[in-house]
Design an enzyme around this catalytic site. Sequence first.
Site, PDB file in Angstrom:
ATOM      1  CB  SER A  69      -0.943   0.017   1.204  1.00  0.00           C
ATOM      2  OG  SER A  69      -0.231  -0.059   2.421  1.00  0.00           O
ATOM      3  CG  ASP A  77      -4.728   5.616   6.695  1.00  0.00           C
ATOM      4  OD1 ASP A  77      -3.550   5.419   7.082  1.00  0.00           O
ATOM      5  OD2 ASP A  77      -5.197   5.073   5.676  1.00  0.00           O
ATOM      6  CG  HIS A 107      -1.488   3.862   4.585  1.00  0.00           C
ATOM      7  ND1 HIS A 107      -2.684   3.310   4.991  1.00  0.00           N
ATOM      8  CD2 HIS A 107      -0.794   2.865   3.985  1.00  0.00           C
ATOM      9  CE1 HIS A 107      -2.723   2.031   4.644  1.00  0.00           C
ATOM     10  NE2 HIS A 107      -1.585   1.739   4.029  1.00  0.00           N
TER      11      HIS A 107
END
Length: 384
Positions: free
Chosen positions: A51, A356, A359
């Site tokens: 990610s 978040d 991340h």
Amino acid sequence: MAIRFLALFQVLIICSTFLHIVLPQNSCNASNIVPKLKQCGFDAIYNLGTSISDTGNSAIDNPSIWQAMFPYGKTINEATGRPSDGLLIIDYIARSADLPLVVPYKNSSALHLSTSRGVNFAYSGAPALSKEALAKKNITLDWAKPSLSVQLGWLDDYFKGYCNNVKGDCTEAVPSSLFMINFGTNDYGYAFSQNQNIEEIKKNGLVSDVVEAIKQALKKIISQGARKVLVFGVALDGCRPISVTMQSANKSATYDRFGCVKDNNDFCNYHNVLLQEGLKELREQHPDVQIVYGDLYNAMQSILDNSQSLGFKSLTEACCDVDVEIKKKAVLFKDKLCGAQGTIVCPKPEEYVFWDNGHCTQKANEQLADWIIQDIFPKFQCNA
């Protein structure tokens, strides 16, 4: 004590929902990153990972995931599938190399690929090991996200298929292209979320298997002609909001002066040491290949050490989060909180390291990229 981590080429006709997955090139105009890596002469960027470098692949496969929707993309005013309020490290590396932003493989229409110089195969939640390999270590996955071997298959399909048949032999540029790999965090996240602790993971060889998978992947792309490779370690997981939240009830947890969980960060360092040992072996086996380590651990440490001068006011809290009561009820690792009902978004993401619970913000990604770029520039023996 268990520590927790948040944890066939397709030509797609993309509906209007997905047209924004490829970010407009002028979205980086406000960046302070200068095209330093342009001097390295990279012809293209090919990226395999998770990610932290997913620029839209998982969002195309699943348009209902939160990173495909607002408030993700808040700073650049559009949700692109990136798990941030804006750009990622890979975006800043591409701009520094004076290359277009790297297109996601899943959104690789003929038009995009014909004008692109590289492809991004990264996928959120992707482990280095296969679902079957993880199962042998008592780690179960609800469904198999594209592991490192799967992404290698995509890369192979691209070079053998479209690369030759549509663009001409773009494999000729492989030796001068930059290949990037970032894996590890998700494998450990899945293990810790299933109550395996540090000693169990070390004993069952998960870390050594992850490092070995990365080494084998490197050997494969080297056999395909790669001569410039950037392999990222894992960052300071103990500073991520999800890690801090998970350890808040653990009275034996210890923290550093920034409020990060020491055990988590020590484990990340353990992985990075083994990875660097593996990279050293490969350099000895392939002296004609530039294999460079991307030190995310110390890049993040630099942000923490210089947080005040960089303008960061929050180091271990998420800009996009939910209130405390909702967070306590959240299903961890399945509910990433940002984007859920009751989400609260801070007014100034640039003052937060984390967007978040797992991340970084665009501002932090830019700083991480800047540190990485300065570190790798001499190691790739680029012209000053």
